[in-house]
Design an enzyme around this catalytic site. Sequence first.
Site, mmCIF file in Angstrom:
data_model
loop_
_atom_site.group_PDB
_atom_site.id
_atom_site.type_symbol
_atom_site.label_atom_id
_atom_site.label_comp_id
_atom_site.label_asym_id
_atom_site.label_seq_id
_atom_site.Cartn_x
_atom_site.Cartn_y
_atom_site.Cartn_z
ATOM 1 N N HIS A 52 0.641 -0.082 7.428
ATOM 2 C CA HIS A 52 -0.396 0.557 7.050
ATOM 3 C C HIS A 52 -0.290 2.157 6.997
ATOM 4 O O HIS A 52 -0.712 2.722 7.845
ATOM 5 C CB HIS A 52 -1.498 0.158 7.698
ATOM 6 N N GLU B 190 -2.184 4.191 5.469
ATOM 7 C CA GLU B 190 -3.678 4.790 5.277
ATOM 8 C C GLU B 190 -4.188 4.785 6.763
ATOM 9 O O GLU B 190 -5.199 5.790 7.076
ATOM 10 C CB GLU B 190 -4.452 3.750 4.474
ATOM 11 N N CYS C 215 1.272 -4.108 3.238
ATOM 12 C CA CYS C 215 1.070 -5.288 4.289
ATOM 13 C C CYS C 215 1.098 -6.654 3.400
ATOM 14 O O CYS C 215 2.065 -6.959 2.880
ATOM 15 C CB CYS C 215 0.011 -5.314 5.054
#
Length: 513
Positions: A174, A176, A80
């Site tokens: 993202h 994660e 990001c």
Amino acid sequence: MQSVTVLDFGSQYTQLIARRIRELGIYSEILPYNASPETIREHDPKAIILSGGPTSVYGDSALLPDGGVFMLGVPVLGICYGLQAIAKHFGGEVAGSSKQEFGRAKMLVSHNEESESPLFRNIPDSDVWMSHGDKVVRLPEGFRVTASSENSEMCALESYGSKAALKVYGLQFHPEVQHTLYGKQLLSNFLIDIAGIKPDWSPKSFIGHQIEEIRARAGKDKVICGISGGVDSTVAAVLVSQAIGKQLHCVFVDNGLLRKNEAVKVMNFLKPLGLSVTLADASDLFLKRLDKVASPEKKRKIIGRTFIHVFEQHLNEEKYLVQGTLYPDVIESVSVKGPSETIKSHHNVGGLPKRMKLKLIEPLRELFKDEVRAVGRELGIAEDILMRHPFPGPGLAVRVLGSVSRPRLDILREADEIFIEELKTSGLYQHVWQAFSVLLPVQSVGVMGDKRTYENVLALRAVESTDGMTADWAQLPHDFLARVSNRIINEVRGINRVAYDISSKPPATIEWE
């Protein structure tokens, strides 16, 4: 043990990145965004990840990494804001987007004629999680686009051609976050395939590494441990005991701020663990020092100083103090986000007097809560101990809001005992991460037996979480809450109203103080 360094630019997901890496069996640690190349080199990472962040790379308050980070000879992945920082550093252009992307988006993998991106190996077009208002509008020289989305033509890029050897990659989304369907595979591709890291981090390897470190640090010196009966201090004590044996002596302090019958319960379950434990009743001292103190920060610091004072009275040539400090404690107490603010001082971190006579051993300070439990299982600690709900170091002092007194502590103990008892009876205790009662510094009007009452208000708090960094309020059944409320109001003198806290973290913290 090979590791990954995550540079923190202030993202709410930074700790989640570190956790996802560890789930792959790879050790990770977080450093500030402006860590120097020399500092990073000391940690010897095999890969570097730049986290997201709330600022704009072209703004006056932009947080930018040292350019030397890209010259350390290890692969770098920007997520990001991290991608945008990469683009800016290498001469690309980042600008505000007319169409911001927040939430799910469809990612389309680019199929380059020359060669496929190693980062996207076995990754199909799929949903990803976006959270950005800026985007890359001009590609840096020596980079190529590897994925796009409807509103972001360059939602993934990588160094290529003359810059291929740098192994620099960027993702606008993202990986994660669970909503990114192939996020774990992307991280695996980067860390294992591209960086060549061997997944060798596990509770067992952590224990072996820590035992070596503890032995090297303590030498032949004696060590004292303040044990509370909670998961953290118990696991820390057993781990240190395995490292240095009889050099360790534990002190369990009854500070007058414990739950109902806590001292007896703790001493009973510590017996089978083979620890040398002394019970120190210092309740009068703690309550005297806390008299008329209402500020939560002052309460925490007074309790921290008093703990050390009590320990020092039980010293017998010990040179080190063991504490069960965890990674979230350190993160909340010592900002690693550059300009971000400390949320609150942690009992194990900010409450210690500066001129303490003891040096610290904190064997768990790099672990999240679920990892501590995994280490405890590897150490052979009983499951009923490991699955106890977290209990704050300052105890009930931060659950009696405002000034602390024996009568108010007794009211809270009785109410909390009922709440926890009902959770266990209903089979709900293990389904929530933490549950407790809070005695508020307000009173309310009620009616009992046709008589007007003006008594205390109690709040119930139950949350679901993995590591305490974020938490959702637990949606307990209404009939359960009604039963708990009815029992507390009828059985605990001094309470005539019960409320249920439905705040999540963030914006609230789990504890009220």
